[in-house]
Design a protein around this motif. Structure first.
Motif, PDB file in Angstrom:
ATOM      1  N   ALA A 233       0.831  -1.202   0.000  1.00  0.00           N
ATOM      2  CA  ALA A 233       0.000   0.000   0.000  1.00  0.00           C
ATOM      3  C   ALA A 233       0.867   1.255   0.000  1.00  0.00           C
ATOM      4  CB  ALA A 233      -0.925  -0.010   1.220  1.00  0.00           C
ATOM      5  N   TYR A 236       2.434   1.856  -3.577  1.00  0.00           N
ATOM      6  CA  TYR A 236       1.510   2.425  -4.559  1.00  0.00           C
ATOM      7  C   TYR A 236       1.053   3.821  -4.152  1.00  0.00           C
ATOM      8  CZ  TYR A 236       1.298  -1.889  -7.213  1.00  0.00           C
ATOM      9  OH  TYR A 236       1.630  -2.966  -8.003  1.00  0.00           O
ATOM     10  N   ALA A 237       0.986   4.073  -2.847  1.00  0.00           N
ATOM     11  CA  ALA A 237       0.574   5.404  -2.390  1.00  0.00           C
ATOM     12  C   ALA A 237       1.626   6.448  -2.746  1.00  0.00           C
ATOM     13  CB  ALA A 237       0.339   5.377  -0.888  1.00  0.00           C
ATOM     14  N   ALA A 240       1.384   7.104  -6.372  1.00  0.00           N
ATOM     15  CA  ALA A 240       0.192   7.897  -6.677  1.00  0.00           C
ATOM     16  C   ALA A 240       0.431   9.369  -6.367  1.00  0.00           C
ATOM     17  CB  ALA A 240      -1.005   7.376  -5.879  1.00  0.00           C
ATOM     18  N   GLU A 258      -3.646  12.534  -2.030  1.00  0.00           N
ATOM     19  CA  GLU A 258      -3.669  11.376  -2.921  1.00  0.00           C
ATOM     20  C   GLU A 258      -2.938  10.200  -2.294  1.00  0.00           C
ATOM     21  OE1 GLU A 258      -4.711   9.322  -6.458  1.00  0.00           O
ATOM     22  OE2 GLU A 258      -5.427  11.178  -5.523  1.00  0.00           O
ATOM     23  N   THR A 260      -2.679   9.590   0.929  1.00  0.00           N
ATOM     24  CA  THR A 260      -3.567   9.078   1.971  1.00  0.00           C
ATOM     25  C   THR A 260      -4.733   8.307   1.372  1.00  0.00           C
ATOM     26  OG1 THR A 260      -2.981  10.928   3.424  1.00  0.00           O
ATOM     27  CG2 THR A 260      -4.999   9.728   3.941  1.00  0.00           C
ATOM     28  N   ALA A 261      -5.296   8.822   0.273  1.00  0.00           N
ATOM     29  CA  ALA A 261      -6.421   8.138  -0.370  1.00  0.00           C
ATOM     30  C   ALA A 261      -6.018   6.768  -0.894  1.00  0.00           C
ATOM     31  CB  ALA A 261      -6.962   9.007  -1.512  1.00  0.00           C
ATOM     32  N   GLU A 262      -4.816   6.670  -1.437  1.00  0.00           N
ATOM     33  CA  GLU A 262      -4.353   5.386  -1.956  1.00  0.00           C
ATOM     34  C   GLU A 262      -4.166   4.388  -0.818  1.00  0.00           C
ATOM     35  OE1 GLU A 262      -3.344   2.790  -5.107  1.00  0.00           O
ATOM     36  OE2 GLU A 262      -4.266   4.785  -5.087  1.00  0.00           O
ATOM     37  N   GLY A 264      -5.951   4.395   1.793  1.00  0.00           N
ATOM     38  CA  GLY A 264      -7.324   4.032   2.121  1.00  0.00           C
ATOM     39  C   GLY A 264      -7.884   2.975   1.198  1.00  0.00           C
ATOM     40  N   SER A 265      -7.457   2.989  -0.059  1.00  0.00           N
ATOM     41  CA  SER A 265      -7.960   1.985  -1.003  1.00  0.00           C
ATOM     42  C   SER A 265      -7.493   0.579  -0.642  1.00  0.00           C
ATOM     43  CB  SER A 265      -7.521   2.338  -2.426  1.00  0.00           C
ATOM     44  OG  SER A 265      -6.140   2.100  -2.611  1.00  0.00           O
ATOM     45  N   TYR A 266      -6.470   0.481   0.197  1.00  0.00           N
ATOM     46  CA  TYR A 266      -6.010  -0.817   0.685  1.00  0.00           C
ATOM     47  C   TYR A 266      -6.604  -1.149   2.050  1.00  0.00           C
ATOM     48  CZ  TYR A 266      -2.629  -1.546  -3.034  1.00  0.00           C
ATOM     49  OH  TYR A 266      -2.050  -1.778  -4.259  1.00  0.00           O
ATOM     50  N   GLY A 267      -7.560  -0.346   2.490  1.00  0.00           N
ATOM     51  CA  GLY A 267      -8.253  -0.626   3.729  1.00  0.00           C
ATOM     52  C   GLY A 267      -7.663   0.019   4.959  1.00  0.00           C
TER      53      GLY A 267
END
Length: 341
Positions: A233, A236-237, A240, A258, A260-262, A264-267
């Motif tokens: 995570a 990729y974050a 991103a 962005e 932080t959002a990435e 978040g996409s990993y939970g």
């Protein structure tokens, strides 16, 4: 040194000079003079730069060709009123004695952040120093990874004894020094390291005062669980955060959001995962920041940090050009340390 930022600030304020007094090795004195001045010094910028050291500079301290080094005085700040006219700009951090000498001489002192804004973008020479610092950071990180990879047992040990957080730090610092940089390593662990422990490492060495920024997390005997997902995570974050930047348009905070959002996409919720983006240069954290747009020549630390089951750091240095933002260096992001990179 000729600075459009300083010249513009002086013109806007109707001031004749920018002044500062700093302790040995002060980053702002270094920026203005081009040298790590090893003593307290007063600096005046008025189209050109004059430096007043508190004692003679050693022969191995070389300022830029456009800098005038005046005769040393025991109290450099006392010399300032004789070097300026009626009005000057200074940082809010101008020492109290310097402000008093100026005000007692009838010189009007106004605060400015021009010295911060001038460092938002770097020259080619500054970027070269940052790249060299990042290469040294990679050497330090590789040495730390090799120590963890070559150790065995639980807690980890080798022929020299237990692998502790302090040994990891010293190993990284030694490799950074061999690479020709000033070492600085932080290891977010304590005591002997267990085989399953996550070991977050941040290496921020200096070359000519300019800082690299590299963070990785290793687990010597990973079962591929939480820390692997967290590292993936983070990887990729960070990418991103770099990829979203439209140079000249995107704000630093938008890039951080962005990251932080990435995560978040990993939970990973914001309470567990944080993205941070900020400028890097003569200090580990400087402008651009917040709602500053990322301009060509900016150097950025792009960081993803997770703190839940364990602590995981992934961070890289990036540089903005006219064509976009590029990552500096290519150190792997695997959570499993390897003996050679």
């Amino acid at each position: 040194m000729r600075s459009a930022v300083f010249d513009g600030a002086l013109a806007d304020a109707g001031a004749d000079a920018f002044v500062f007094v700093g302790p040995p090795g002060d980053p702002l004195v270094r920026y203005l003079s081009g040298a790590a001045v090893p003593c307290r010094a007063a600096v005046v910028y008025a189209g050109r730069v004059a430096v007043v050291p508190e004692r003679p500079l050693p022969d191995d301290v070389a300022v830029r060709e456009d800098v005038t080094v005046l005769d040393p005085v025991a109290t450099p700040a006392r010399k300032l009123p004789g070097l300026v006219a009626d009005s000057v700009l200074a940082p809010r951090t101008l020492p109290h004695d310097a402000a008093l000498y100026l005000e007692e001489a009838g010189v009007d002192v106004s605060s400015t952040d021009a010295h911060l804004r001038a460092r938002e973008t770097k020259t080619d020479a500054e970027l070269d120093a940052l790249r060299d610092a990042q290469a040294a950071a990679e050497a330090g990180m590789a040495a730390a990874a090799a120590l963890l990879a070559d150790a065995g047992g639980d807690p980890l040990a080798d022929d020299d004894g237990d692998v502790t957080a302090e040994r990891v730090r010293r190993t990284a610092n030694a490799a950074v020094a061999r690479a020709g940089a000033d070492p600085e390593t932080v290891v977010a662990a304590e005591g002997p390291i267990a085989a399953s422990d996550a070991v977050p490492i941040r290496v921020t060495p200096g070359v000519d005062g300019y800082r690299g920024w590299l963070a990785r997390t290793f687990v010597a005997d990973s079962d591929g669980g939480w820390e692997r997902r967290a590292t993936l995570a983070g990887e990729y974050a960070v990418d991103a955060g770099i990829d979203i930047v439209d140079v000249g348009e995107t704000a630093v905070d938008a890039a951080a959001e962005e990251v932080t959002a990435e995560l978040g996409s990993y939970g990973f919720p914001p309470t567990a995962g944080t993205g941070t983006v900020h400028g890097v240069g003569l200090e580990r954290r400087e402008l651009p920041a917040g709602d500053d747009a990322v301009e060509p020549g900016a150097a950025l630390a792009v960081r993803a940090e997770l703190d839940a089951d364990q602590t995981v750091w992934v961070a890289d240095l990036a540089v903005a050009t006219g064509d976009g933002v590029e990552r500096v260096g290519d150190f792997p992001r695997s959570v499993v340390p390897k003996p050679d990179y």
